[in-house]
Design an enzyme around this catalytic site. Structure first.
Site, PDB file in Angstrom:
ATOM      1  N   PHE A 186       0.844  -1.196   0.000  1.00 35.58           N
ATOM      2  CA  PHE A 186       0.000   0.000   0.000  1.00 35.58           C
ATOM      3  C   PHE A 186       0.886   1.255   0.000  1.00 35.58           C
ATOM      4  O   PHE A 186       1.849   1.342   0.766  1.00 35.58           O
ATOM      5  CB  PHE A 186      -0.900  -0.040   1.244  1.00 35.58           C
ATOM      6  CG  PHE A 186      -2.005   0.960   1.228  1.00 35.58           C
ATOM      7  CD1 PHE A 186      -3.206   0.658   0.609  1.00 35.58           C
ATOM      8  CD2 PHE A 186      -1.849   2.198   1.824  1.00 35.58           C
ATOM      9  CE1 PHE A 186      -4.247   1.584   0.588  1.00 35.58           C
ATOM     10  CE2 PHE A 186      -2.881   3.124   1.800  1.00 35.58           C
ATOM     11  CZ  PHE A 186      -4.080   2.820   1.185  1.00 35.58           C
ATOM     12  N   ASP A 206       1.330  -4.863   9.236  1.00 36.69           N
ATOM     13  CA  ASP A 206       0.214  -3.964   8.944  1.00 36.69           C
ATOM     14  C   ASP A 206      -1.038  -4.835   8.823  1.00 36.69           C
ATOM     15  O   ASP A 206      -1.110  -5.706   7.949  1.00 36.69           O
ATOM     16  CB  ASP A 206       0.488  -3.196   7.642  1.00 36.69           C
ATOM     17  CG  ASP A 206      -0.603  -2.176   7.350  1.00 36.69           C
ATOM     18  OD1 ASP A 206      -1.789  -2.486   7.606  1.00 36.69           O
ATOM     19  OD2 ASP A 206      -0.275  -1.086   6.850  1.00 36.69           O
ATOM     20  N   TYR A 246     -11.304   1.674  10.145  1.00 34.36           N
ATOM     21  CA  TYR A 246     -12.506   1.905   9.332  1.00 34.36           C
ATOM     22  C   TYR A 246     -12.784   0.841   8.276  1.00 34.36           C
ATOM     23  O   TYR A 246     -13.732   0.980   7.519  1.00 34.36           O
ATOM     24  CB  TYR A 246     -12.436   3.280   8.651  1.00 34.36           C
ATOM     25  CG  TYR A 246     -11.130   3.560   7.936  1.00 34.36           C
ATOM     26  CD1 TYR A 246     -10.894   3.037   6.672  1.00 34.36           C
ATOM     27  CD2 TYR A 246     -10.138   4.322   8.538  1.00 34.36           C
ATOM     28  CE1 TYR A 246      -9.696   3.266   6.033  1.00 34.36           C
ATOM     29  CE2 TYR A 246      -8.931   4.558   7.908  1.00 34.36           C
ATOM     30  CZ  TYR A 246      -8.712   4.034   6.654  1.00 34.36           C
ATOM     31  OH  TYR A 246      -7.514   4.249   6.024  1.00 34.36           O
ATOM     32  N   LYS A 247     -11.949  -0.204   8.215  1.00 33.04           N
ATOM     33  CA  LYS A 247     -12.197  -1.261   7.215  1.00 33.04           C
ATOM     34  C   LYS A 247     -13.053  -2.350   7.870  1.00 33.04           C
ATOM     35  O   LYS A 247     -14.214  -2.100   8.188  1.00 33.04           O
ATOM     36  CB  LYS A 247     -10.876  -1.743   6.630  1.00 33.04           C
ATOM     37  CG  LYS A 247     -10.234  -0.630   5.779  1.00 33.04           C
ATOM     38  CD  LYS A 247      -8.843  -0.927   5.288  1.00 33.04           C
ATOM     39  CE  LYS A 247      -8.297   0.274   4.524  1.00 33.04           C
ATOM     40  NZ  LYS A 247      -6.852   0.212   4.319  1.00 33.04           N
ATOM     41  N   ARG A 263     -11.904  -5.206  -7.076  1.00 32.58           N
ATOM     42  CA  ARG A 263     -11.812  -5.760  -5.721  1.00 32.58           C
ATOM     43  C   ARG A 263     -13.200  -5.976  -5.161  1.00 32.58           C
ATOM     44  O   ARG A 263     -13.992  -5.045  -5.089  1.00 32.58           O
ATOM     45  CB  ARG A 263     -11.111  -4.742  -4.815  1.00 32.58           C
ATOM     46  CG  ARG A 263      -9.726  -5.072  -4.453  1.00 32.58           C
ATOM     47  CD  ARG A 263      -9.087  -4.184  -3.447  1.00 32.58           C
ATOM     48  NE  ARG A 263      -9.829  -3.066  -2.875  1.00 32.58           N
ATOM     49  CZ  ARG A 263      -9.431  -2.392  -1.805  1.00 32.58           C
ATOM     50  NH1 ARG A 263      -8.332  -2.741  -1.176  1.00 32.58           N
ATOM     51  NH2 ARG A 263     -10.128  -1.367  -1.346  1.00 32.58           N
TER      52      ARG A 263
HETATM   53  C1  LIG Z   1      -6.107   1.362   4.380  1.00 35.55           C
HETATM   54  C2  LIG Z   1      -4.638   1.214   4.551  1.00 35.55           C
HETATM   55  C3  LIG Z   1      -3.878   2.234   5.128  1.00 35.55           C
HETATM   56  C4  LIG Z   1      -4.531   3.525   5.521  1.00 35.55           C
HETATM   57  O1  LIG Z   1      -3.650   4.456   6.056  1.00 35.55           O
HETATM   58  P1  LIG Z   1      -4.240   5.785   6.732  1.00 35.55           P
HETATM   59  O2  LIG Z   1      -3.043   6.515   7.161  1.00 35.55           O
HETATM   60  O3  LIG Z   1      -5.099   5.326   7.890  1.00 35.55           O
HETATM   61  O4  LIG Z   1      -5.047   6.489   5.711  1.00 35.55           O
HETATM   62  C5  LIG Z   1      -2.528   2.008   5.314  1.00 35.55           C
HETATM   63  N1  LIG Z   1      -1.946   0.838   4.960  1.00 35.55           N
HETATM   64  C6  LIG Z   1      -2.661  -0.172   4.400  1.00 35.55           C
HETATM   65  C7  LIG Z   1      -1.994  -1.460   4.041  1.00 35.55           C
HETATM   66  C8  LIG Z   1      -4.016  -0.004   4.167  1.00 35.55           C
HETATM   67  O5  LIG Z   1      -4.725  -0.983   3.614  1.00 35.55           O
END
Ligand SMILES: *Cc1c(COP(=O)(O)O)cnc(C)c1O
Length: 410
Positions: free
Chosen positions: A128, A197, A222-223, A369
């Site tokens: 990500f 993560d 939030y997921k 997805r």
């Molecule tokens: C959703 C997600 C994030 C989100 O990061 P924010 O700083 O909370 O916006 C980070 N890393 C991964 C792997 C994600 O899926």
């Protein structure tokens, strides 16, 4: 299989998994099949009243006393413990607040302090973006070299100069689930720390942070945890590392005696040391209420339901759309909680599906997805989604010129 046969098979599976159908705990718009709970989780039924109370009673009436009387001060650790239950962390090791990006930055700095003299941060290619940017940023700040290795290459790359291995437990695009116990043990054998993560695994997949001796972890609220837009993230610091945890942002909420208003920073004992500043209290209380959707539920049961759903979805798509190219792994033990497809018109497919009430999302360059949040989805919902996919492709709706300009958020 015909659609009638798929309907019948779905009904049988839904009956077999009735005990883990938590749909009643969520508020979803009628006529929508929501396959984007891995981007923004659905609204738990427990949240609106809790937010109303937080605004009207706690903030509106009780005002500043709420820091004591409504437990605002303790909320980051209290809500952390509730998340801890879902990721296999005993109380006192998870703290909530700030974004995943901030938590990652903080945890990486702490890792550098825990492994002085080591010069490499080892991570995977294509993770990500925020993870890649933050890793590169911290590497610059602490003098690390960033090295990339695929999961298959990792073992050979665990040289004595690796300070920390940073990986996503579940890949955000393909949904690939990594071998957290095996990789963690291999990193430890090389003297390195592991930072996982959990953004795409917490609330969907058992993690077992304590059981597998993970050092550090971060994830968002939030997921699959359904904390709502902008819900705060969390960080896990294993109890054995807390005394030596150096907080790169030593804000006053992490001070041993915050209301002594001392001029010098002295970190609090325990996980509170990882606190920074005032948390977004309304969002934090919304997240706390959202976690009630998991009350009385074991994450292993959520996982069993999720596997049945994703297996069913994958097989149904393969059946109805012959030649489908799956980005998500076929083996149950390698698949997180989503089914990802590769298609040159992926963006158009996602938009055309949404127009039919089937909400997934697009990830560049070519991935459709379909996130499967097991608590609020049924096998029958997935037949609705597959039927829509079939019709979209059959009628060429994905090639509608309306989809050639992309929204800001895909
Ligand atoms: C959703 C997600 C994030 C989100 O990061 P924010 O700083 O909370 O916006 C980070 N890393 C991964 C792997 C994600 O899926």
């Amino acid at each position: 299989m015909t659609f009638d046969e798929l309907d019948a098979r779905a009904a049988t599976l839904d009956a077999a998994h009735a005990a883990t159908d938590l749909r009643e705990r969520f508020l979803l718009p009628p006529g929508t099949v929501y396959l984007d709970g891995n981007s923004l989780g659905a609204l738990p039924r427990s949240v609106p009243a809790a937010v109303r109370d937080a605004v009207e009673q706690q903030w509106g009436h009780d005002l500043v006393a709420s820091w004591n009387t409504h437990g605002w001060w303790d909320a980051p650790v209290r809500v952390g413990d509730a998340i801890g239950r879902l990721v296999g962390a005993a109380p006192g090791q998870v703290v909530v607040g700030d974004s995943t990006s901030v938590r990652l930055h903080q945890s990486l700095h702490a890792a550098a302090a825990l492994r002085p003299g080591r010069s490499v941060v080892l991570t995977e290619p294509g993770s990500f973006p925020t993870d890649q940017y933050v890793i590169a940023g911290v590497a610059d700040q602490v003098g690390w070299r960033v090295e990339h290795a695929t999961p298959a290459e990792l073992a050979a790359r665990l040289t004595p100069d690796v300070a920390v291995v940073v990986l996503s437990h579940v890949d955000y695009r393909t949904g690939e689930l990594l071998d957290l116990p095996g990789i963690t043990a291999a990193a430890h054998d090389a003297g390195a720390l592991v930072l996982w993560d959990l953004c795409h695994s917490a609330g969907a997949v058992p993690v077992g942070l304590d059981e597998h001796h993970v050092d550090l972890a971060v994830g968002c609220g939030y997921k699959y945890l359904n904390g709502g837009p902008g819900a705060p993230a969390y960080g896990y610091v294993a109890a054995r590392h807390q005394d030596a945890f150096v907080n790169v942002v030593p804000g006053w909420h992490g001070h041993a005696q915050p209301f002594a208003m001392a001029d010098d920073y002295v970190g609090a004992p325990g996980i509170s040391r990882a606190r920074i500043g005032t948390p977004p209290m309304l969002s934090l209380l919304a997240l706390e209420a959202a976690l009630q959707a998991f009350d009385g539920v074991e994450i292993g049961d959520v996982r069993a339901r999720s596997l049945s759903l994703t297996r069913f979805l994958r097989d149904a798509i393969a059946d109805v759309v012959p030649g489908s190219a799956f980005a998500s792994p076929e083996a149950d033990e390698r698949r997180g909680s989503q089914v990802a497809l590769r298609h040159p018109d992926a963006y158009g497919i996602v938009q055309a599906l949404a127009a039919r009430g089937v909400v997934g999302d697009f990830r560049t360059p070519d991935v459709v997805r379909l996130g499967v949040a097991a608590p609020y989805l049924t096998h029958t919902d997935l037949v609705t989604a597959v039927r829509a996919l079939h019709e979209v492709l059959e009628r060429g709706e994905h090639r509608d010129p309306a989809w050639t300009t992309r929204n800001a958020v895909t």
